[in-house]
Design a protein around this motif. Sequence first.
Motif, short mmCIF file in Angstrom:
data_model
loop_
_atom_site.label_atom_id
_atom_site.label_comp_id
_atom_site.label_asym_id
_atom_site.label_seq_id
_atom_site.Cartn_x
_atom_site.Cartn_y
_atom_site.Cartn_z
N ALA A 53 0.83 -1.21 0.00
CA ALA A 53 0.00 0.00 0.00
C ALA A 53 0.86 1.25 0.00
N GLN A 54 1.95 1.24 0.77
CA GLN A 54 2.85 2.40 0.80
C GLN A 54 3.52 2.63 -0.54
N GLN A 55 3.93 1.55 -1.18
CA GLN A 55 4.56 1.68 -2.50
C GLN A 55 3.56 2.20 -3.52
N ALA A 56 2.34 1.68 -3.47
CA ALA A 56 1.31 2.13 -4.40
C ALA A 56 1.01 3.61 -4.20
N GLU A 57 0.89 4.04 -2.95
CA GLU A 57 0.59 5.45 -2.68
C GLU A 57 1.71 6.35 -3.19
N SER A 58 2.95 5.91 -3.04
CA SER A 58 4.09 6.69 -3.54
C SER A 58 4.02 6.82 -5.05
N ASN A 59 3.67 5.75 -5.73
CA ASN A 59 3.58 5.77 -7.18
C ASN A 59 2.41 6.62 -7.66
N ILE A 60 1.31 6.56 -6.95
CA ILE A 60 0.14 7.37 -7.30
C ILE A 60 0.44 8.86 -7.09
N GLU A 61 1.14 9.17 -6.00
CA GLU A 61 1.53 10.55 -5.77
C GLU A 61 2.42 11.05 -6.90
N LEU A 62 3.32 10.18 -7.38
CA LEU A 62 4.17 10.55 -8.51
C LEU A 62 3.33 10.88 -9.73
N GLY A 63 2.27 10.10 -9.96
CA GLY A 63 1.39 10.36 -11.09
C GLY A 63 0.74 11.72 -11.00
N ARG A 64 0.32 12.09 -9.80
CA ARG A 64 -0.31 13.41 -9.62
C ARG A 64 0.71 14.54 -9.86
N LEU A 65 1.92 14.33 -9.36
CA LEU A 65 2.96 15.34 -9.52
C LEU A 65 3.45 15.45 -10.96
N SER A 66 3.24 14.39 -11.75
CA SER A 66 3.71 14.37 -13.13
C SER A 66 2.72 14.99 -14.10
N ARG A 67 1.53 15.33 -13.65
CA ARG A 67 0.55 15.93 -14.54
C ARG A 67 1.10 17.21 -15.16
N ALA A 68 0.69 17.47 -16.39
CA ALA A 68 1.20 18.63 -17.11
C ALA A 68 0.96 19.91 -16.33
N SER A 69 -0.16 20.00 -15.63
CA SER A 69 -0.47 21.21 -14.88
C SER A 69 0.41 21.37 -13.65
N SER A 70 1.00 20.26 -13.16
CA SER A 70 1.86 20.31 -11.97
C SER A 70 3.34 20.39 -12.33
N LEU A 71 3.80 19.47 -13.17
CA LEU A 71 5.21 19.40 -13.51
C LEU A 71 5.60 20.40 -14.59
N GLY A 72 4.67 20.69 -15.49
CA GLY A 72 4.97 21.61 -16.59
C GLY A 72 5.53 22.94 -16.13
N PRO A 73 4.88 23.64 -15.19
CA PRO A 73 5.41 24.92 -14.74
C PRO A 73 6.78 24.81 -14.07
N VAL A 74 7.02 23.71 -13.36
CA VAL A 74 8.33 23.50 -12.72
C VAL A 74 9.42 23.45 -13.79
N LEU A 75 9.19 22.68 -14.84
CA LEU A 75 10.18 22.56 -15.91
C LEU A 75 10.32 23.87 -16.70
N ASP A 76 9.20 24.53 -16.95
CA ASP A 76 9.24 25.77 -17.72
C ASP A 76 10.06 26.85 -17.03
N GLU A 77 10.10 26.81 -15.69
CA GLU A 77 10.77 27.86 -14.92
C GLU A 77 12.20 27.52 -14.53
N LEU A 78 12.70 26.36 -14.95
CA LEU A 78 14.08 26.00 -14.62
C LEU A 78 15.05 26.94 -15.34
N THR A 79 16.01 27.45 -14.59
CA THR A 79 16.97 28.40 -15.14
C THR A 79 18.38 27.83 -15.26
N VAL A 80 18.55 26.56 -14.89
CA VAL A 80 19.85 25.90 -14.97
C VAL A 80 19.87 24.97 -16.17
#
Length: 269
Positions: A173-200
Amino acid sequence: MTNHSASSTSTAWSGLVPVDDTTLAVTDTGGTGIPVVYLNGQFATQGYWRKTLAELGGGWRHITFDERARGKKSGTSADYSFEAAVRDVDAVLAARGVERALLVGWSYGAVVAAHWAHRNPERTLGAVLVDGAFPHDWLDDAMEVRIRKLFRRMSWFTVPLRITGITPRMSAAQQAESNIELGRLSRASSLGPVLDELTVPVRYVVASGTSLGSKGDEQEEIRASLQATTESNPNIRISAKVASNHGAILNKDFRAIADAVREVAAPAR
């Protein structure tokens, strides 16, 4: 190379670094080279990087560590969240006296690297993201069900393997929750702005084919999302598209990963 450490502590060291309610097994090769911090796949261990380290060789300060409940020595925790993983990078760098570093992350570790670099641009020399951190909406209700079933089905062999350090000391269950959280964080609306704002400087090494639990062309569809990112942020480029799949990339295409590290580090050397 210049020493980019915040202190003179750069002798070879391995041991446990305390953070929150646990400890992390850390290995630091020391030296005066650019510090390179390696961030593992979600349930992988620092040993996965051995071919990359060997390919890069001396002249670099390689820092690897096992996340919470991974490997043989890192302790268990009450917190396996993504934010805990980001805090662990801070703890390892602080313990080793490193102020600025180059991050190399694979899979889950690539997302950790992207977020850490986004939050700490002045401390990040650059990042190499290995088949991870793709802004794509791959998680839905049906995928959550698949993930939970997958980890339950695998528990018959993952639990006995915990003693070897190959599998994490986390419940299904802990492994599944970690993977599901990754899926939420990987959504274009979540991860996209992080990548767009990288300056390095950021370089991707992209695998081919499938990954654990994926079907058909799902993984290639996820990877295709990277094109829009490279078009919107000139700091981000694809260093290599390799033939190996997600699980084999560190073992088979370590030279491409090492080349990407050298490319990112070039301005600082």
